[in-house]
Write a protein that holds these residues in place. Structure first.
Motif, mmCIF file in Angstrom:
data_model
loop_
_atom_site.group_PDB
_atom_site.id
_atom_site.type_symbol
_atom_site.label_atom_id
_atom_site.label_comp_id
_atom_site.label_asym_id
_atom_site.label_seq_id
_atom_site.Cartn_x
_atom_site.Cartn_y
_atom_site.Cartn_z
ATOM 1 N N GLY A 79 86.102 -55.608 40.824
ATOM 2 C CA GLY A 79 85.886 -54.174 40.893
ATOM 3 C C GLY A 79 85.678 -53.583 39.516
ATOM 4 N N VAL A 80 85.812 -52.259 39.451
ATOM 5 C CA VAL A 80 85.716 -51.546 38.182
ATOM 6 C C VAL A 80 87.086 -50.988 37.830
ATOM 7 N N ALA A 81 87.237 -50.620 36.560
ATOM 8 C CA ALA A 81 88.520 -50.110 36.079
ATOM 9 C C ALA A 81 88.277 -49.179 34.906
ATOM 10 N N GLY A 82 89.286 -48.378 34.593
ATOM 11 C CA GLY A 82 89.246 -47.566 33.393
ATOM 12 C C GLY A 82 89.871 -48.313 32.227
ATOM 13 N N SER A 83 89.422 -48.012 31.028
ATOM 14 C CA SER A 83 89.968 -48.613 29.802
ATOM 15 C C SER A 83 90.813 -47.585 29.068
ATOM 16 N N PHE A 84 91.982 -47.998 28.626
ATOM 17 C CA PHE A 84 92.826 -47.133 27.806
ATOM 18 C C PHE A 84 92.365 -47.120 26.352
ATOM 19 N N ASP A 85 91.575 -48.108 25.955
ATOM 20 C CA ASP A 85 91.130 -48.226 24.569
ATOM 21 C C ASP A 85 89.724 -48.813 24.552
ATOM 22 N N LEU A 86 88.734 -47.983 24.282
ATOM 23 C CA LEU A 86 87.348 -48.451 24.317
ATOM 24 C C LEU A 86 86.997 -49.369 23.160
ATOM 25 N N GLU A 87 87.822 -49.414 22.127
ATOM 26 C CA GLU A 87 87.590 -50.390 21.063
ATOM 27 C C GLU A 87 88.004 -51.782 21.521
ATOM 28 N N GLN A 88 89.095 -51.877 22.277
ATOM 29 C CA GLN A 88 89.549 -53.178 22.771
ATOM 30 C C GLN A 88 88.791 -53.600 24.022
ATOM 31 N N ALA A 89 88.506 -52.651 24.905
ATOM 32 C CA ALA A 89 87.792 -52.935 26.158
ATOM 33 C C ALA A 89 86.702 -51.893 26.338
ATOM 34 N N PRO A 90 85.512 -52.125 25.752
ATOM 35 C CA PRO A 90 84.422 -51.135 25.786
ATOM 36 C C PRO A 90 83.862 -50.938 27.192
ATOM 37 N N LEU A 91 83.125 -49.863 27.366
ATOM 38 C CA LEU A 91 82.424 -49.620 28.619
ATOM 39 C C LEU A 91 81.513 -50.796 28.942
ATOM 40 N N GLY A 92 81.601 -51.293 30.170
ATOM 41 C CA GLY A 92 80.784 -52.413 30.603
ATOM 42 C C GLY A 92 81.386 -53.783 30.371
ATOM 43 N N SER A 93 82.483 -53.855 29.611
ATOM 44 C CA SER A 93 83.114 -55.156 29.357
ATOM 45 C C SER A 93 83.872 -55.627 30.592
ATOM 46 N N ILE A 94 84.166 -56.923 30.651
ATOM 47 C CA ILE A 94 84.889 -57.479 31.785
ATOM 48 C C ILE A 94 86.264 -57.941 31.323
ATOM 49 N N VAL A 95 87.282 -57.592 32.121
ATOM 50 C CA VAL A 95 88.677 -57.851 31.754
ATOM 51 C C VAL A 95 89.386 -58.568 32.893
ATOM 52 N N ALA A 96 90.085 -59.641 32.553
ATOM 53 C CA ALA A 96 90.949 -60.333 33.502
ATOM 54 C C ALA A 96 92.379 -59.871 33.281
ATOM 55 N N ALA A 97 93.072 -59.559 34.344
ATOM 56 C CA ALA A 97 94.459 -59.103 34.236
ATOM 57 C C ALA A 97 95.373 -60.288 33.974
ATOM 58 N N ASP A 98 96.200 -60.183 32.930
ATOM 59 C CA ASP A 98 97.239 -61.195 32.721
ATOM 60 C C ASP A 98 98.628 -60.641 33.031
ATOM 61 N N LEU A 99 98.677 -59.366 33.425
ATOM 62 C CA LEU A 99 99.912 -58.720 33.863
ATOM 63 C C LEU A 99 99.512 -57.516 34.697
ATOM 64 N N GLU A 100 100.142 -57.359 35.858
ATOM 65 C CA GLU A 100 99.935 -56.168 36.678
ATOM 66 C C GLU A 100 101.206 -55.322 36.634
ATOM 67 N N VAL A 101 101.042 -54.044 36.294
ATOM 68 C CA VAL A 101 102.169 -53.121 36.188
ATOM 69 C C VAL A 101 101.991 -51.994 37.199
ATOM 70 N N TRP A 102 103.077 -51.646 37.877
ATOM 71 C CA TRP A 102 103.101 -50.508 38.799
ATOM 72 C C TRP A 102 104.088 -49.489 38.241
ATOM 73 N N PRO A 103 103.622 -48.471 37.529
ATOM 74 C CA PRO A 103 104.510 -47.575 36.795
ATOM 75 C C PRO A 103 105.217 -46.553 37.668
ATOM 76 N N GLU A 104 104.942 -46.545 38.963
ATOM 77 C CA GLU A 104 105.458 -45.505 39.841
ATOM 78 C C GLU A 104 106.646 -45.961 40.674
ATOM 79 N N TYR A 105 107.117 -47.202 40.462
ATOM 80 C CA TYR A 105 108.225 -47.714 41.270
ATOM 81 C C TYR A 105 109.540 -47.582 40.515
ATOM 82 N N GLY A 106 110.546 -47.032 41.180
ATOM 83 C CA GLY A 106 111.865 -46.956 40.591
ATOM 84 C C GLY A 106 112.447 -45.557 40.659
ATOM 85 N N LEU A 107 113.329 -45.248 39.724
ATOM 86 C CA LEU A 107 114.006 -43.959 39.644
ATOM 87 C C LEU A 107 113.321 -43.096 38.599
#
Length: 241
Positions: A79-107
């Motif tokens: 799929g597609v995704a947003g980049s938090f840093d276009l210098e590290q992951a520019p528009l059009g680049s492809i990124v493989a996830a090495d960690l998935e984070v769900w920031p909305e779980y917990g207290l």
């Protein structure tokens, strides 16, 4: 054995199939949201699945597939995704996830979300070294995923932390907060659910996304969806060479 190729939307699946054969379909009619269909892709027997957008749709779709279909060898999330840093992951680049984070779980507190604050993990499982708990993150090994799923690594592949959210980050302030707290590289809306389902099922999971936008920005110059979709199809084809 069957490899599930999962995208959130028909638009992303069309891009993948255009990358395969330039016709936008392969072996079957394009499934609708929540649907799937079987098709060969080179020497792989695949199940094309469109989960729908967001972690709830993704969880429901993959749960139904894993419950109804026997012999699933793994899940490839494209799929597609947003980049938090276009210098590290520019528009059009492809990124493989090495960690998935769900920031909305917990207290949720004034200081942020404490994933262990409610004392109930998302999942618990046994490993070679004992008992493990999943709270707000799942570690992924993309190199192992490529090997186990018998797929080729695309050219210029980047790796980094992927963050799954229920609502797309729409302000620079929230993007900055998430970067400070979690150090993500990309933002998506389905990855954690799919990764968790594969962890529970004991099958490999591989998540590859092309960058369509800068997280937190609504400026037109920070959005290149069409370019990201073209790149998605091109890199999807490389996987099966």
């Amino acid at each position: 054995m069957t490899l599930v190729i999962a995208t959130a939307t028909q638009t992303e699946m069309k891009a993948v199939l255009l990358g395969f054969n330039r016709r936008g379909r392969i072996g079957c009619k394009l499934p609708g949201m929540g649907g799937c269909c079987e098709t060969p892709v080179n020497n792989h027997h695949c199940l094309l699945a469109i989960t729908g957008v967001g972690p709830v749709n993704a969880a429901l779709s993959i749960g139904r597939i894993l419950g109804e279909c026997k012999g699933i060898s793994g899940v490839l999330n494209l799929g597609v995704a947003g980049s938090f840093d276009l210098e590290q992951a520019p528009l059009g680049s492809i990124v493989a996830a090495d960690l998935e984070v769900w920031p909305e779980y917990g207290l949720r507190t004034a200081d942020g979300v404490d994933p262990e604050g409610i004392k109930f993990p998302v999942w618990e499982y046994s490993g070679v070294d004992g008992r493990y708990s999943v709270w707000d993150r799942i570690e992924l090994d993309s190199e192992k995923g490529f090997r186990m799923l018998n797929l080729s690594s695309p050219k210029d592949l980047l790796t980094g932390t992927s963050m799954t959210v229920s609502g797309v980050t729409g302000t620079e302030e929230r993007a900055h907060m998430l970067m400070e707290r979690y150090k993500p590289l990309t933002e998506n809306m389905e990855g954690f659910s799919l990764a968790l389902a594969c962890l529970q099922a004991g099958i490999p999971f591989l998540e590859l996304r092309t960058v369509s936008n800068l997280v937190g920005s609504r400026k037109p110059e920070h959005w290149k969806l069409d370019d990201a979709l073209q790149a998605l199809g091109r890199h999807a084809r490389e996987l099966f060479v």
